[in-house]
Design a protein around this motif. Structure first.
Motif, PDB file in Angstrom:
ATOM      1  N   ALA A 162     -36.150  11.955  11.545  1.00 34.43           N
ATOM      2  CA  ALA A 162     -34.810  11.796  12.112  1.00 34.43           C
ATOM      3  C   ALA A 162     -33.833  11.305  11.057  1.00 34.43           C
ATOM      4  O   ALA A 162     -32.703  11.788  10.958  1.00 34.43           O
ATOM      5  CB  ALA A 162     -34.863  10.816  13.293  1.00 34.43           C
ATOM      6  N   MET A 163     -34.265  10.328  10.244  1.00 34.03           N
ATOM      7  CA  MET A 163     -33.396   9.809   9.192  1.00 34.03           C
ATOM      8  C   MET A 163     -33.089  10.889   8.161  1.00 34.03           C
ATOM      9  O   MET A 163     -31.959  11.027   7.697  1.00 34.03           O
ATOM     10  CB  MET A 163     -34.074   8.615   8.512  1.00 34.03           C
ATOM     11  N   GLY A 164     -34.112  11.683   7.826  1.00 36.07           N
ATOM     12  CA  GLY A 164     -33.893  12.768   6.871  1.00 36.07           C
ATOM     13  C   GLY A 164     -32.904  13.785   7.392  1.00 36.07           C
ATOM     14  O   GLY A 164     -32.065  14.295   6.652  1.00 36.07           O
ATOM     15  N   SER A 165     -32.979  14.081   8.687  1.00 32.03           N
ATOM     16  CA  SER A 165     -32.045  15.037   9.291  1.00 32.03           C
ATOM     17  C   SER A 165     -30.618  14.509   9.243  1.00 32.03           C
ATOM     18  O   SER A 165     -29.676  15.247   8.964  1.00 32.03           O
ATOM     19  CB  SER A 165     -32.453  15.322  10.740  1.00 32.03           C
ATOM     20  N   LEU A 166     -30.462  13.200   9.521  1.00 31.21           N
ATOM     21  CA  LEU A 166     -29.123  12.605   9.483  1.00 31.21           C
ATOM     22  C   LEU A 166     -28.545  12.652   8.078  1.00 31.21           C
ATOM     23  O   LEU A 166     -27.362  12.943   7.882  1.00 31.21           O
ATOM     24  CB  LEU A 166     -29.183  11.154   9.981  1.00 31.21           C
ATOM     25  N   LEU A 167     -29.380  12.353   7.078  1.00 36.98           N
ATOM     26  CA  LEU A 167     -28.907  12.396   5.695  1.00 36.98           C
ATOM     27  C   LEU A 167     -28.518  13.806   5.295  1.00 36.98           C
ATOM     28  O   LEU A 167     -27.531  14.027   4.592  1.00 36.98           O
ATOM     29  CB  LEU A 167     -29.993  11.862   4.754  1.00 36.98           C
ATOM     30  N   LEU A 168     -29.309  14.784   5.757  1.00 37.36           N
ATOM     31  CA  LEU A 168     -29.006  16.179   5.445  1.00 37.36           C
ATOM     32  C   LEU A 168     -27.696  16.608   6.081  1.00 37.36           C
ATOM     33  O   LEU A 168     -26.863  17.261   5.453  1.00 37.36           O
ATOM     34  CB  LEU A 168     -30.147  17.078   5.925  1.00 37.36           C
ATOM     35  N   LEU A 169     -27.495  16.217   7.346  1.00 32.91           N
ATOM     36  CA  LEU A 169     -26.241  16.547   8.024  1.00 32.91           C
ATOM     37  C   LEU A 169     -25.062  15.881   7.343  1.00 32.91           C
ATOM     38  O   LEU A 169     -23.991  16.466   7.196  1.00 32.91           O
ATOM     39  CB  LEU A 169     -26.313  16.104   9.496  1.00 32.91           C
ATOM     40  N   SER A 170     -25.267  14.632   6.908  1.00 29.57           N
ATOM     41  CA  SER A 170     -24.193  13.919   6.216  1.00 29.57           C
ATOM     42  C   SER A 170     -23.824  14.617   4.920  1.00 29.57           C
ATOM     43  O   SER A 170     -22.651  14.774   4.582  1.00 29.57           O
ATOM     44  CB  SER A 170     -24.624  12.481   5.928  1.00 29.57           C
ATOM     45  N   ALA A 171     -24.848  15.070   4.189  1.00 23.38           N
ATOM     46  CA  ALA A 171     -24.589  15.775   2.928  1.00 23.38           C
ATOM     47  C   ALA A 171     -23.844  17.071   3.179  1.00 23.38           C
ATOM     48  O   ALA A 171     -22.939  17.442   2.432  1.00 23.38           O
ATOM     49  CB  ALA A 171     -25.912  16.050   2.214  1.00 23.38           C
ATOM     50  N   CYS A 172     -24.216  17.775   4.259  1.00 21.63           N
ATOM     51  CA  CYS A 172     -23.530  19.027   4.589  1.00 21.63           C
ATOM     52  C   CYS A 172     -22.079  18.772   4.944  1.00 21.63           C
ATOM     53  O   CYS A 172     -21.183  19.518   4.562  1.00 21.63           O
ATOM     54  CB  CYS A 172     -24.235  19.727   5.754  1.00 21.63           C
ATOM     55  N   ASP A 173     -21.832  17.681   5.702  1.00 15.80           N
ATOM     56  CA  ASP A 173     -20.467  17.352   6.093  1.00 15.80           C
ATOM     57  C   ASP A 173     -19.606  17.087   4.871  1.00 15.80           C
ATOM     58  O   ASP A 173     -18.440  17.453   4.810  1.00 15.80           O
ATOM     59  CB  ASP A 173     -20.454  16.121   7.011  1.00 15.80           C
ATOM     60  N   GLN A 174     -20.187  16.415   3.861  1.00  8.83           N
ATOM     61  CA  GLN A 174     -19.423  16.083   2.670  1.00  8.83           C
ATOM     62  C   GLN A 174     -19.067  17.327   1.868  1.00  8.83           C
ATOM     63  O   GLN A 174     -18.113  17.325   1.111  1.00  8.83           O
ATOM     64  CB  GLN A 174     -20.225  15.105   1.805  1.00  8.83           C
ATOM     65  N   ARG A 175     -19.840  18.396   2.033  1.00  5.68           N
ATOM     66  CA  ARG A 175     -19.586  19.619   1.283  1.00  5.68           C
ATOM     67  C   ARG A 175     -18.536  20.493   1.958  1.00  5.68           C
ATOM     68  O   ARG A 175     -18.004  21.409   1.338  1.00  5.68           O
ATOM     69  CB  ARG A 175     -20.886  20.419   1.123  1.00  5.68           C
ATOM     70  N   ASN A 176     -18.253  20.233   3.224  1.00  5.86           N
ATOM     71  CA  ASN A 176     -17.341  21.092   3.959  1.00  5.86           C
ATOM     72  C   ASN A 176     -15.903  20.905   3.501  1.00  5.86           C
ATOM     73  O   ASN A 176     -15.449  19.788   3.258  1.00  5.86           O
ATOM     74  CB  ASN A 176     -17.434  20.812   5.464  1.00  5.86           C
ATOM     75  N   PHE A 177     -15.182  22.032   3.425  1.00  6.41           N
ATOM     76  CA  PHE A 177     -13.747  21.994   3.139  1.00  6.41           C
ATOM     77  C   PHE A 177     -12.996  21.916   4.459  1.00  6.41           C
ATOM     78  O   PHE A 177     -13.355  22.574   5.432  1.00  6.41           O
ATOM     79  CB  PHE A 177     -13.337  23.256   2.382  1.00  6.41           C
ATOM     80  N   GLU A 178     -11.943  21.120   4.497  1.00  6.21           N
ATOM     81  CA  GLU A 178     -11.118  21.061   5.694  1.00  6.21           C
ATOM     82  C   GLU A 178      -9.671  20.766   5.327  1.00  6.21           C
ATOM     83  O   GLU A 178      -9.386  20.055   4.361  1.00  6.21           O
ATOM     84  CB  GLU A 178     -11.629  20.001   6.675  1.00  6.21           C
ATOM     85  N   THR A 179      -8.761  21.350   6.100  1.00  6.25           N
ATOM     86  CA  THR A 179      -7.340  21.070   5.935  1.00  6.25           C
ATOM     87  C   THR A 179      -6.987  19.847   6.763  1.00  6.25           C
ATOM     88  O   THR A 179      -7.392  19.736   7.922  1.00  6.25           O
ATOM     89  CB  THR A 179      -6.497  22.273   6.386  1.00  6.25           C
TER      90      THR A 179
END
Length: 231
Positions: free
Chosen positions: A13-30
């Motif tokens: 579960a912790m690994g999944s949260l870290l992975l999701l967090s890393a993905c969020d940081q990579r996302n571009f947003e206006t």
């Protein structure tokens, strides 16, 4: 054994949260626009357009500005009209930090006794994430003209992605009634020729949008004496 399973589940579960967090940081947003008052704090006097965004490098702010004035020609020592276009990318790591310039594109055009027409193509000057890698691509397009007739405008299109820069320079295409077309040539930078297909397609699409624009769309001519036409 049950304790081992619970520990394993917690780790997953912790690994999944870290992975999701890393993905969020990579996302571009206006992001919502920055108020004009805050742009003035950055020293921008006449902002034309701004784009507020976040990408893998943090929070970014593209500001397009223009200043009109006079300059002294080095050869004739006469005063000439001058327009300076600036495209500045500011960045900061957190909302509490101060925006600091990352890079700036400056274009200065002078003109003596002729028609001076200089501006950004604001509709195609923008920020996005074309290749979905989390790093924003910033596109800035402008045109300039100094002359006494209906001649092609000089066009400059530059896209930056991190430290990389890609450019197209050329002239607008003019088609006078009953005459052969004039202008329309372009030159792509070596970096653009070697760029990925998605970046090349984007730059070509920007060029296609602007290079055939007639004089009236680049900058509507001003009729100084309407009575002349009536006569």
């Amino acid at each position: 054994m049950p304790l081992k399973h619970r520990w394993l589940n917690a780790s997953l579960a912790m690994g999944s949260l870290l992975l999701l967090s890393a993905c969020d940081q990579r996302n571009f947003e206006t992001l919502p626009p920055i108020p004009v008052e805050q742009l003035e704090v950055l020293g921008v006097q006449t902002p034309i357009k701004s784009v507020h965004f976040r990408d893998r490098d943090g929070e970014g702010l593209l500001v397009l500005s223009r200043s009109d004035g006079q300059a002294v020609d080095a050869e004739s020592e006469q005063e000439v009209d001058k327009v300076v276009l600036k495209a500045t990318l500011y960045g900061r790591g957190a909302a509490s930090d101060v925006f600091k310039p990352r890079w700036q594109i400056e274009q200065e055009t002078t003109c003596s006794g002729l028609d001076l027409d200089v501006d950004f193509y604001t509709d195609v000057s923008d920020v996005g994430d074309l290749n979905k890698d989390g790093v924003a691509e910033v596109t800035v397009a402008s045109h300039s003209f100094c002359g006494g007739g209906i001649d092609p405008h000089d066009i400059a299109i530059e896209m930056r992605e991190g430290q990389a820069s890609y450019t197209i320079t050329g002239q607008s295409l003019i088609t006078p009634a009953g005459e052969e077309p004039v202008g329309g040539e372009r030159e792509d930078s070596a970096s653009l020729k070697n760029a990925s297909q998605v970046l090349r397609d984007h730059m070509d699409a920007v060029w296609q949008q602007v290079y055939k624009r007639p004089w009236s769309e680049a900058s509507p001519p001003v009729d100084d004496d309407p009575d002349d036409e009536a006569e």
